[in-house]
Enzyme design. Sequence first.
Site, PDB file in Angstrom:
ATOM      1  CB  SER A   1      72.957 -85.619  23.243  1.00  0.00           C
ATOM      2  OG  SER A   1      73.790 -86.712  22.961  1.00  0.00           O
TER       3      SER A   1
ATOM      4  CG  HIS B   1      76.162 -84.717  18.818  1.00  0.00           C
ATOM      5  ND1 HIS B   1      75.104 -85.553  18.521  1.00  0.00           N
ATOM      6  CD2 HIS B   1      76.309 -84.753  20.167  1.00  0.00           C
ATOM      7  CE1 HIS B   1      74.639 -86.085  19.629  1.00  0.00           C
ATOM      8  NE2 HIS B   1      75.343 -85.614  20.647  1.00  0.00           N
TER       9      HIS B   1
END
Length: 289
Positions: free
Chosen positions: A113, A265
Amino acid sequence: MSTRPAAGRCLVDLSAQDRLRSRAPERAPMLRVLCCPPAGAAAGYWRFLVREDVHVLGAQYPGRESRFREPAAPTVEALAAEAAAAVAAAPWARAAITPGASADVPLVVLGHSMGASVAAELASRLEHREGIRVALLALSAKTAPGTAEVASTGAGTGAGSDEDLREGLDPLAPGADAAMVRWLRRLGGTPEAVLEHPELLALQLPALRADLRVSMAYDRFPAPVGAPLLLLRGTEDVTVDPGGLEAWRPVSTGPVQRREYPGGHHPLADHGDRLLEDLLACAASGRSG
């Protein structure tokens, strides 16, 4: 007098910490993984990668754990610069500079991320400024700079189109903490025990907000590395689509490989063994190539 943080504070040897707890003897590693955590997370985010024959190090951003009282870094580049300086000062780094050294261990730079942006900058600095060879650059769950956003996300992209995220970024706005909790809950990866505990949230949210602002402002590619590029994504991650991930291509002049793991995610912790196998295989193929 230098104001730079000590290397031990901005680069955490997770493998050494594990040996101290378990009293296990040190083994020669087959792989060294230098990990950059996502927004709001500490170096310990990567503890799931620790194995007896893998040397795992985590970048420790300011504003958390041993650096809790330090002000947030102003840019992704600043985070990468201090991590690169800490790596260059590490005893094992000399082997990464000397081709053919007997102690040479493949060095993987891995970021998830927001950490993907830090990892790209870090790998570039190691190669071009420190002379440290990187065997593999692995970027996970992050849309490349300048790429169009995926609707209703923000975490894996540059500008943040999610309404809760926008409301949550300003700590003085009414309902900001509640908006940030809603966004984190949809994103996954944050324990409910933290999201439901006001005191724990109060400790975590300042670092998270600072990281998100830095991540959203990042709008450039560093000088490309010669190492292979590995692009990682969760199969159900709505924050970054394959095209946005593929747009990281300019950060490497080497071959590109791709891997997907079941999940959203934050899928990597649930597939640590498979991730290490992929890192080792891709790093080995790059070195042999």
